[in-house]
Design a protein around this motif. Sequence first.
Motif, PDB file in Angstrom:
ATOM      1  N   SER A  98     -14.382   5.237 -19.371  1.00 30.09           N
ATOM      2  CA  SER A  98     -14.219   5.354 -20.818  1.00 30.09           C
ATOM      3  C   SER A  98     -13.211   6.408 -21.263  1.00 30.09           C
ATOM      4  O   SER A  98     -12.899   6.491 -22.444  1.00 30.09           O
ATOM      5  CB  SER A  98     -15.579   5.687 -21.457  1.00 30.09           C
ATOM      6  OG  SER A  98     -16.518   4.685 -21.167  1.00 30.09           O
ATOM      7  N   VAL A  99     -12.743   7.234 -20.339  1.00 30.83           N
ATOM      8  CA  VAL A  99     -11.827   8.317 -20.712  1.00 30.83           C
ATOM      9  C   VAL A  99     -10.405   8.007 -20.258  1.00 30.83           C
ATOM     10  O   VAL A  99     -10.177   7.115 -19.447  1.00 30.83           O
ATOM     11  CB  VAL A  99     -12.285   9.675 -20.130  1.00 30.83           C
ATOM     12  CG1 VAL A  99     -13.672  10.061 -20.660  1.00 30.83           C
ATOM     13  CG2 VAL A  99     -12.271   9.667 -18.613  1.00 30.83           C
ATOM     14  N   ARG A 100      -9.471   8.778 -20.798  1.00 32.67           N
ATOM     15  CA  ARG A 100      -8.071   8.630 -20.408  1.00 32.67           C
ATOM     16  C   ARG A 100      -7.828   9.325 -19.081  1.00 32.67           C
ATOM     17  O   ARG A 100      -8.615  10.161 -18.645  1.00 32.67           O
ATOM     18  CB  ARG A 100      -7.150   9.281 -21.463  1.00 32.67           C
ATOM     19  CG  ARG A 100      -7.347   8.753 -22.869  1.00 32.67           C
ATOM     20  CD  ARG A 100      -6.641   9.619 -23.877  1.00 32.67           C
ATOM     21  NE  ARG A 100      -7.148  11.003 -23.784  1.00 32.67           N
ATOM     22  CZ  ARG A 100      -6.640  12.029 -24.437  1.00 32.67           C
ATOM     23  NH1 ARG A 100      -5.603  11.879 -25.229  1.00 32.67           N
ATOM     24  NH2 ARG A 100      -7.156  13.236 -24.306  1.00 32.67           N
ATOM     25  N   GLU A 101      -6.695   9.020 -18.487  1.00 34.23           N
ATOM     26  CA  GLU A 101      -6.331   9.632 -17.208  1.00 34.23           C
ATOM     27  C   GLU A 101      -6.174  11.144 -17.321  1.00 34.23           C
ATOM     28  O   GLU A 101      -6.480  11.870 -16.374  1.00 34.23           O
ATOM     29  CB  GLU A 101      -5.027   9.003 -16.704  1.00 34.23           C
ATOM     30  CG  GLU A 101      -4.740   9.302 -15.260  1.00 34.23           C
ATOM     31  CD  GLU A 101      -3.544   8.530 -14.746  1.00 34.23           C
ATOM     32  OE1 GLU A 101      -2.600   9.185 -14.257  1.00 34.23           O
ATOM     33  OE2 GLU A 101      -3.562   7.291 -14.816  1.00 34.23           O
ATOM     34  N   ILE A 102      -5.735  11.646 -18.481  1.00 31.04           N
ATOM     35  CA  ILE A 102      -5.535  13.093 -18.622  1.00 31.04           C
ATOM     36  C   ILE A 102      -6.816  13.848 -18.939  1.00 31.04           C
ATOM     37  O   ILE A 102      -6.860  15.070 -18.860  1.00 31.04           O
ATOM     38  CB  ILE A 102      -4.463  13.435 -19.690  1.00 31.04           C
ATOM     39  CG1 ILE A 102      -4.909  13.020 -21.094  1.00 31.04           C
ATOM     40  CG2 ILE A 102      -3.137  12.837 -19.324  1.00 31.04           C
ATOM     41  CD1 ILE A 102      -4.058  13.607 -22.198  1.00 31.04           C
ATOM     42  N   ASP A 103      -7.878  13.139 -19.307  1.00 29.72           N
ATOM     43  CA  ASP A 103      -9.150  13.787 -19.583  1.00 29.72           C
ATOM     44  C   ASP A 103      -9.786  14.227 -18.265  1.00 29.72           C
ATOM     45  O   ASP A 103      -9.604  13.587 -17.237  1.00 29.72           O
ATOM     46  CB  ASP A 103     -10.092  12.849 -20.326  1.00 29.72           C
ATOM     47  CG  ASP A 103      -9.570  12.456 -21.704  1.00 29.72           C
ATOM     48  OD1 ASP A 103      -8.760  13.210 -22.274  1.00 29.72           O
ATOM     49  OD2 ASP A 103      -9.970  11.389 -22.196  1.00 29.72           O
ATOM     50  N   ILE A 104     -10.532  15.313 -18.319  1.00 29.77           N
ATOM     51  CA  ILE A 104     -11.188  15.842 -17.124  1.00 29.77           C
ATOM     52  C   ILE A 104     -12.694  15.709 -17.320  1.00 29.77           C
ATOM     53  O   ILE A 104     -13.228  16.111 -18.357  1.00 29.77           O
ATOM     54  CB  ILE A 104     -10.783  17.307 -16.880  1.00 29.77           C
ATOM     55  CG1 ILE A 104      -9.269  17.398 -16.683  1.00 29.77           C
ATOM     56  CG2 ILE A 104     -11.524  17.882 -15.679  1.00 29.77           C
ATOM     57  CD1 ILE A 104      -8.727  18.796 -16.715  1.00 29.77           C
ATOM     58  N   THR A 105     -13.353  15.128 -16.330  1.00 30.02           N
ATOM     59  CA  THR A 105     -14.796  14.927 -16.428  1.00 30.02           C
ATOM     60  C   THR A 105     -15.496  15.659 -15.280  1.00 30.02           C
ATOM     61  O   THR A 105     -14.993  15.705 -14.166  1.00 30.02           O
ATOM     62  CB  THR A 105     -15.147  13.432 -16.370  1.00 30.02           C
ATOM     63  OG1 THR A 105     -14.643  12.876 -15.156  1.00 30.02           O
ATOM     64  CG2 THR A 105     -14.548  12.678 -17.541  1.00 30.02           C
ATOM     65  N   ALA A 106     -16.660  16.203 -15.595  1.00 29.40           N
ATOM     66  CA  ALA A 106     -17.421  16.929 -14.586  1.00 29.40           C
ATOM     67  C   ALA A 106     -18.912  16.727 -14.811  1.00 29.40           C
ATOM     68  O   ALA A 106     -19.357  16.559 -15.945  1.00 29.40           O
ATOM     69  CB  ALA A 106     -17.091  18.423 -14.644  1.00 29.40           C
ATOM     70  N   ARG A 107     -19.637  16.758 -13.718  1.00 28.43           N
ATOM     71  CA  ARG A 107     -21.088  16.870 -13.841  1.00 28.43           C
ATOM     72  C   ARG A 107     -21.328  18.362 -14.002  1.00 28.43           C
ATOM     73  O   ARG A 107     -21.079  19.150 -13.100  1.00 28.43           O
ATOM     74  CB  ARG A 107     -21.785  16.328 -12.601  1.00 28.43           C
ATOM     75  CG  ARG A 107     -23.299  16.425 -12.727  1.00 28.43           C
ATOM     76  CD  ARG A 107     -23.978  15.698 -11.605  1.00 28.43           C
ATOM     77  NE  ARG A 107     -25.415  15.910 -11.645  1.00 28.43           N
ATOM     78  CZ  ARG A 107     -26.174  15.946 -10.570  1.00 28.43           C
ATOM     79  NH1 ARG A 107     -25.637  15.748  -9.372  1.00 28.43           N
ATOM     80  NH2 ARG A 107     -27.465  16.155 -10.681  1.00 28.43           N
TER      81      ARG A 107
END
Length: 186
Positions: A86-95
């Motif tokens: 659901s996010v863009r490539e430049i977004d950063i996701t973390a648990r």
Amino acid sequence: MTERLGQEQQPDEAFRRASTDPLTGLYNRQYMVDAIEKDIRRARRYGTPLSCLILDLDGFREINDKHGHLAGDAVLRQVADTITASVREIDITARYGGDEFCILAPATGLDGAMLLAERLRSAVAALELSAHSPLTVTASVGVFSPTTMSQFRPTTLIDCAQTALRKAKLTGNRVCTYSVPYVGVA
């Protein structure tokens, strides 16, 4: 030559292990804090917006208690996959911890962050999960998008998003934003 190639790959593997959550494959909390620090500097330098979202699963403890930790782990992996999709490539996701996920959205102001948060909330609610019986899960999302980056540290950005999350968790399955009180000059 093969030995040398293997030795060159070890630092990459060490970095991957140190920076990712083994269950979900997302980045871990420390990586996120470091990334926020870098993106705050970038946002200050170029005058671009930056938003932080914290997503927390509603009633996740109940899933673990009722269906077991293996089912809970499967839910976390599916939610992580949904966030990633659901996010863009430049977004950063973390648990970020437990059933909490952090999303850093560079070059995204409040309107874009709220759209992303609602998209994430809806996508999680639409997940078709199953353990021994069908499961449903919802998410609450806290959003913070400062209007100026001058005084913010990574922990401040996250704390403000978590404050918004606490407001969202009061009813659950909701998106809330944190507003910085305006302090005018007399």
